[in-house]
Design a protein around this motif. Structure first.
Motif, short mmCIF file in Angstrom:
data_model
loop_
_atom_site.label_atom_id
_atom_site.label_comp_id
_atom_site.label_asym_id
_atom_site.label_seq_id
_atom_site.Cartn_x
_atom_site.Cartn_y
_atom_site.Cartn_z
N ALA A 45 0.82 -1.22 0.00
CA ALA A 45 0.00 0.00 0.00
C ALA A 45 0.85 1.27 0.00
CB ALA A 45 -0.93 0.01 1.21
N LEU A 46 2.16 1.13 0.22
CA LEU A 46 3.04 2.30 0.22
C LEU A 46 3.38 2.66 -1.22
CD1 LEU A 46 4.57 4.30 2.05
CD2 LEU A 46 6.49 2.74 1.96
N THR A 47 2.62 3.57 -1.78
CA THR A 47 2.81 3.99 -3.17
C THR A 47 3.99 4.93 -3.27
OG1 THR A 47 1.39 5.90 -2.86
CG2 THR A 47 0.32 3.83 -3.57
N GLU A 48 4.30 5.35 -4.48
CA GLU A 48 5.37 6.32 -4.68
C GLU A 48 5.05 7.61 -3.94
OE1 GLU A 48 7.12 8.43 -8.54
OE2 GLU A 48 7.44 6.26 -8.47
N GLU A 49 3.80 8.04 -3.99
CA GLU A 49 3.40 9.25 -3.27
C GLU A 49 3.53 9.04 -1.77
OE1 GLU A 49 1.34 7.77 -5.60
OE2 GLU A 49 1.87 9.13 -7.22
N GLY A 50 3.17 7.83 -1.30
CA GLY A 50 3.30 7.52 0.12
C GLY A 50 4.74 7.50 0.56
N LEU A 51 5.62 6.99 -0.31
CA LEU A 51 7.04 6.98 0.01
C LEU A 51 7.57 8.41 0.08
CD1 LEU A 51 9.59 5.35 0.57
CD2 LEU A 51 9.98 5.26 -1.90
N TYR A 52 7.11 9.24 -0.83
CA TYR A 52 7.53 10.64 -0.80
C TYR A 52 7.09 11.30 0.51
CZ TYR A 52 8.30 15.45 -2.28
OH TYR A 52 8.73 16.73 -2.35
N ALA A 53 5.84 11.05 0.92
CA ALA A 53 5.33 11.61 2.17
C ALA A 53 6.13 11.07 3.36
CB ALA A 53 3.85 11.29 2.32
N LEU A 54 6.47 9.77 3.32
CA LEU A 54 7.28 9.18 4.38
C LEU A 54 8.64 9.86 4.46
CD1 LEU A 54 7.90 6.94 6.50
CD2 LEU A 54 8.66 5.54 4.58
N ARG A 55 9.26 10.09 3.31
CA ARG A 55 10.57 10.75 3.30
C ARG A 55 10.49 12.15 3.88
NH1 ARG A 55 14.83 8.82 0.31
NH2 ARG A 55 15.86 10.19 1.78
N LEU A 56 9.42 12.88 3.58
CA LEU A 56 9.24 14.23 4.16
C LEU A 56 9.05 14.14 5.67
CD1 LEU A 56 6.96 15.97 1.52
CD2 LEU A 56 9.41 16.33 1.92
N SER A 57 8.26 13.16 6.11
CA SER A 57 8.05 12.98 7.55
C SER A 57 9.35 12.59 8.25
CB SER A 57 7.01 11.89 7.81
OG SER A 57 5.77 12.26 7.29
N LEU A 58 10.13 11.73 7.62
CA LEU A 58 11.43 11.36 8.20
C LEU A 58 12.36 12.57 8.28
CD1 LEU A 58 12.15 7.90 6.55
CD2 LEU A 58 11.89 8.37 9.00
N ARG A 59 12.32 13.40 7.27
CA ARG A 59 13.14 14.61 7.29
C ARG A 59 12.77 15.48 8.49
NH1 ARG A 59 11.72 18.86 3.04
NH2 ARG A 59 10.09 19.05 4.60
N ASP A 60 11.48 15.58 8.75
CA ASP A 60 11.02 16.38 9.89
C ASP A 60 11.47 15.80 11.22
OD1 ASP A 60 9.83 18.03 8.04
OD2 ASP A 60 7.81 17.23 8.34
N LYS A 61 11.75 14.51 11.26
CA LYS A 61 12.24 13.83 12.46
C LYS A 61 13.74 13.62 12.42
CE LYS A 61 8.44 13.45 14.58
NZ LYS A 61 8.27 14.32 15.73
N ARG A 62 14.42 14.40 11.59
CA ARG A 62 15.88 14.30 11.43
C ARG A 62 16.30 12.90 11.01
NH1 ARG A 62 18.68 18.75 14.83
NH2 ARG A 62 20.25 18.05 13.38
N HIS A 63 15.46 12.26 10.19
CA HIS A 63 15.69 10.94 9.62
C HIS A 63 15.79 9.84 10.67
CE1 HIS A 63 16.04 12.84 5.74
NE2 HIS A 63 16.79 13.73 6.31
N ASP A 64 15.19 10.06 11.82
CA ASP A 64 15.16 9.07 12.90
C ASP A 64 13.91 8.22 12.73
OD1 ASP A 64 14.89 7.63 15.25
OD2 ASP A 64 15.54 9.29 16.53
N LEU A 65 14.09 7.01 12.22
CA LEU A 65 12.97 6.12 11.92
C LEU A 65 12.18 5.76 13.17
CD1 LEU A 65 11.64 4.66 9.51
CD2 LEU A 65 13.14 2.72 9.99
N ALA A 66 12.87 5.54 14.29
CA ALA A 66 12.18 5.18 15.53
C ALA A 66 11.30 6.34 16.02
CB ALA A 66 13.19 4.79 16.60
N ALA A 67 11.81 7.57 15.95
CA ALA A 67 11.01 8.73 16.37
C ALA A 67 9.82 8.92 15.44
CB ALA A 67 11.88 9.99 16.38
N TRP A 68 10.04 8.70 14.14
CA TRP A 68 8.93 8.82 13.19
C TRP A 68 7.85 7.80 13.52
CZ3 TRP A 68 7.15 4.94 10.05
CH2 TRP A 68 6.11 5.30 9.20
N ARG A 69 8.28 6.57 13.83
CA ARG A 69 7.30 5.51 14.10
C ARG A 69 6.45 5.84 15.32
NH1 ARG A 69 8.18 -0.92 14.09
NH2 ARG A 69 6.14 -1.51 14.84
#
Length: 160
Positions: A45-69
């Motif tokens: 279900a993670l489309t290209e647009e979803g991946l783009y949104a995920l990357r933006l969200s990760l950027r906002d969390k300083r690329h910390d996957l655990a904090a994003w989760r």
């Protein structure tokens, strides 16, 4: 950015946060990208647009996957099937966090990732200490001096 001649591809969707192939850690680009590709494969279900949104969200969390989760789970915004693909206490989650570590030097190289408990459970199935690794290296593979491909046995579970 795009393709940088002589340095490698750097797609906006699949590149590491530093956006360039790190000269001192050239193989970390591959594992970060592999982590992103794994997300796309594990989460249909993670489309290209979803991946783009995920990357933006990760950027906002300083690329910390655990904090994003943590934030995404609190907002009920984890992609469909996330919890089953990457349970918080699971080996898949630990490997994914390693592959997508914000600091390139903290990411495993491909060989280390392949020896992770998630991808190679045979290396971690006994409580015995890991034996000394057999003498096989990337140089031997490149030189063509290794035997035919075979299944890794417990005695080989280590890196030189």
């Amino acid at each position: 950015r795009g393709l940088e001649a002589g340095r490698g591809p750097c797609s906006v969707l699949y590149c590491p946060p530093e956006q360039l192939l790190a000269v001192r850690q050239p193989f970390t680009y591959d594992v970060y990208s592999a982590g992103l590709l794994w997300l796309r494969l594990a989460l249909p279900a993670l489309t290209e647009e979803g991946l783009y949104a995920l990357r933006l969200s990760l950027r906002d969390k300083r690329h910390d996957l655990a904090a994003w989760r943590i934030d995404a789970a609190a907002a009920d915004a984890l992609p469909d099937a996330w919890e089953s693909a990457f349970p918080l206490d699971g080996e898949a989650w630990q490997l994914l966090c390693g592959l997508m570590a914000p600091v390139p030097a903290d990411r495993p190289v491909a060989a280390e990732a392949l020896l992770s408990p998630f991808l190679n459970a045979d290396c971690h199935s006994t409580g015995e200490p890991t034996p000394a690794p057999l003498p096989w290296t990337l140089d031997a593979v490149v030189a063509g001096t290794t035997a035919a491909p075979r299944r890794i046995v417990a005695e080989e579970c280590g890196l030189d």
